[in-house]
Scaffold this motif. Sequence first.
Motif, PDB file in Angstrom:
ATOM      1  N   LEU A  75      25.535  68.296  37.890  1.00 24.25           N
ATOM      2  CA  LEU A  75      25.002  68.413  36.533  1.00 24.25           C
ATOM      3  C   LEU A  75      25.310  69.788  35.943  1.00 24.25           C
ATOM      4  O   LEU A  75      25.561  69.916  34.739  1.00 24.25           O
ATOM      5  CB  LEU A  75      23.493  68.159  36.528  1.00 24.25           C
ATOM      6  N   LEU A  76      25.297  70.831  36.794  1.00 24.32           N
ATOM      7  CA  LEU A  76      25.676  72.164  36.333  1.00 24.32           C
ATOM      8  C   LEU A  76      27.142  72.182  35.911  1.00 24.32           C
ATOM      9  O   LEU A  76      27.492  72.760  34.885  1.00 24.32           O
ATOM     10  CB  LEU A  76      25.463  73.200  37.450  1.00 24.32           C
ATOM     11  N   GLN A  77      27.974  71.540  36.711  1.00 23.83           N
ATOM     12  CA  GLN A  77      29.410  71.565  36.432  1.00 23.83           C
ATOM     13  C   GLN A  77      29.761  70.925  35.092  1.00 23.83           C
ATOM     14  O   GLN A  77      30.705  71.352  34.437  1.00 23.83           O
ATOM     15  CB  GLN A  77      30.172  70.868  37.564  1.00 23.83           C
ATOM     16  N   ALA A 110      21.467  74.026  33.202  1.00 19.85           N
ATOM     17  CA  ALA A 110      21.998  75.390  33.152  1.00 19.85           C
ATOM     18  C   ALA A 110      21.995  76.077  34.515  1.00 19.85           C
ATOM     19  O   ALA A 110      22.974  76.722  34.897  1.00 19.85           O
ATOM     20  CB  ALA A 110      21.197  76.228  32.156  1.00 19.85           C
ATOM     21  N   ILE A 111      20.891  75.957  35.252  1.00 23.20           N
ATOM     22  CA  ILE A 111      20.691  76.746  36.471  1.00 23.20           C
ATOM     23  C   ILE A 111      20.101  75.874  37.569  1.00 23.20           C
ATOM     24  O   ILE A 111      19.366  74.909  37.305  1.00 23.20           O
ATOM     25  CB  ILE A 111      19.746  77.942  36.200  1.00 23.20           C
ATOM     26  N   TRP A 154      33.120  76.191  38.339  1.00 27.03           N
ATOM     27  CA  TRP A 154      32.111  76.106  37.275  1.00 27.03           C
ATOM     28  C   TRP A 154      30.695  76.393  37.782  1.00 27.03           C
ATOM     29  O   TRP A 154      29.716  75.990  37.176  1.00 27.03           O
ATOM     30  CB  TRP A 154      32.147  74.736  36.588  1.00 27.03           C
ATOM     31  N   LEU A 155      30.579  77.141  38.899  1.00 27.54           N
ATOM     32  CA  LEU A 155      29.283  77.450  39.496  1.00 27.54           C
ATOM     33  C   LEU A 155      29.216  78.957  39.769  1.00 27.54           C
ATOM     34  O   LEU A 155      29.677  79.436  40.803  1.00 27.54           O
ATOM     35  CB  LEU A 155      29.088  76.671  40.804  1.00 27.54           C
ATOM     36  N   ARG A 156      28.627  79.690  38.845  1.00 34.19           N
ATOM     37  CA  ARG A 156      28.581  81.152  38.985  1.00 34.19           C
ATOM     38  C   ARG A 156      27.308  81.577  39.701  1.00 34.19           C
ATOM     39  O   ARG A 156      26.213  81.286  39.251  1.00 34.19           O
ATOM     40  CB  ARG A 156      28.640  81.815  37.601  1.00 34.19           C
ATOM     41  N   THR A 163      29.002  77.684  34.598  1.00 35.77           N
ATOM     42  CA  THR A 163      29.837  78.505  33.719  1.00 35.77           C
ATOM     43  C   THR A 163      29.906  77.920  32.311  1.00 35.77           C
ATOM     44  O   THR A 163      30.137  78.650  31.350  1.00 35.77           O
ATOM     45  CB  THR A 163      31.258  78.643  34.279  1.00 35.77           C
ATOM     46  N   LYS A 164      29.707  76.617  32.172  1.00 35.11           N
ATOM     47  CA  LYS A 164      29.712  76.014  30.841  1.00 35.11           C
ATOM     48  C   LYS A 164      28.577  76.586  29.993  1.00 35.11           C
ATOM     49  O   LYS A 164      28.679  76.663  28.769  1.00 35.11           O
ATOM     50  CB  LYS A 164      29.609  74.489  30.934  1.00 35.11           C
ATOM     51  N   TYR A 165      27.482  76.969  30.646  1.00 34.04           N
ATOM     52  CA  TYR A 165      26.370  77.598  29.933  1.00 34.04           C
ATOM     53  C   TYR A 165      26.588  79.102  29.829  1.00 34.04           C
ATOM     54  O   TYR A 165      26.420  79.703  28.764  1.00 34.04           O
ATOM     55  CB  TYR A 165      25.049  77.301  30.631  1.00 34.04           C
TER      56      TYR A 165
END
Length: 323
Positions: free
Chosen positions: A76-78, A83-84, A134-136, A240-242
Motif C-alpha cells: 500500500l505504501l508503494q 503514507a507510513i 518506493w520505501l524510504r 516515496t510517493k508521499y
Amino acid sequence: MKKILLVCILLTAFMSCKKDGKTQTLYLAHTLPQTHPVHKGIVEFKKALNKKSGGTMDVKIFPDGQLGSEREVLELLQIGSVAITKVSAATLSNFVPEYHVLGIPYLFRDKDHQFEVLEGEVGKSILEKGSKFWLRGLGYYDAGSRSFYTSTKPIRTPDDLKGLKIRVMNNQMAINMVNALGGSATPMAYGELYTAIQQGVVDGAENNPPSFVSSNHYEVSKYYTLDQHSSVPDVLLIGTKYWDKLSEEEKQWVQEAADESSQAQKKFWNDSVEESMAIAKKAGVEIIIPEKSLFQEKSKSVLEAFLKEHPEMTDLINKIKNQ
C-alpha cells in the motif's frame, strides 16, 4: 471484509497525500496492538510531527493489522495509498535485500553496538536503499533480542539443544541457525505455539521477553536462556510517493519527529522488558545467562552460508563488525 477495506482505502487515498488548507493527514498502518512499546513510539511520532508542523501535519494511526499484514501494508505504501508504516526488518528484507544482514545471528556485540550501527552511517545507508523500491526508511525502533525458551530442560550451552525441537519463524536464516546449534528447527504458526509446547509437539521456541510474556508462553516454558542470538529491529518507513510531495521543511519535520520517536521508543521497550522479566521470574521461570561466545562460535556456518549466497553483502557486514 479486508478486501472491502482495502478498496475503501484506495478510493480515499487522496486524503493521505493532500492538504485541505489547514492540515494534511498521513495514514500510518501497523500490525501491533496499542499496548505494544512500538505503538507507543509511533504515538510519540504523531505528537512530535503535529507540534513541529504547528498543527499543519497530522497522523492517523491504524494499529492491530486493520489495513492488512506487514507485507500488504508495504504494498500500500508503494502505490501511495498509505503514507507510513512500521514493519520488521525481516519482512522488509523481502523488498530490500540489505535488511537481510540485520538478521544474522550474533551480528551485534550488544545493544549499544546495535544502535551505534543503526543510528550511524551504516544504518542510514540501509534506510536509503529502500528508496528505489518506493520505501524510504526514516529510522529504527528497538524490537529486542530473541532468546531460547524451553519446557523440557534448561539450555546452558549449544550442546543442550541437541535433539530439541525448537519452533522458529518460517525464515531460512532462523532455521539454519537452530540447526547449526544442534537443535531441530520447526517452523510453525505463532498462534499454534502455546498448545504445541504444552502438548510436547515442540520443546521450545525463541523470542524477546515482552513476546515471551504477552503470549503466555512463560506458563508452559520454565527455562529462558538469554543468549540473544538475533536483534532484528523494526523500521519506520514512508512511501516515496508521499515523501516526494513534501516540501523540504515538511521533510525535515517528518525526519526529526521520527528521530525523536525512536529515542522515546527505546525507553518504552526497556520498561516493557523489565516488566516482562519480573512477571516471568515471579511465575517461576529460571532465567539463564549463558556464555554467548559458545553459541556464536557454533553458529558461524550461518554467516558463511549467507556470504556464499550473497557475496555482495561482505563489505556491509565487515563495516558493522568493525564499528
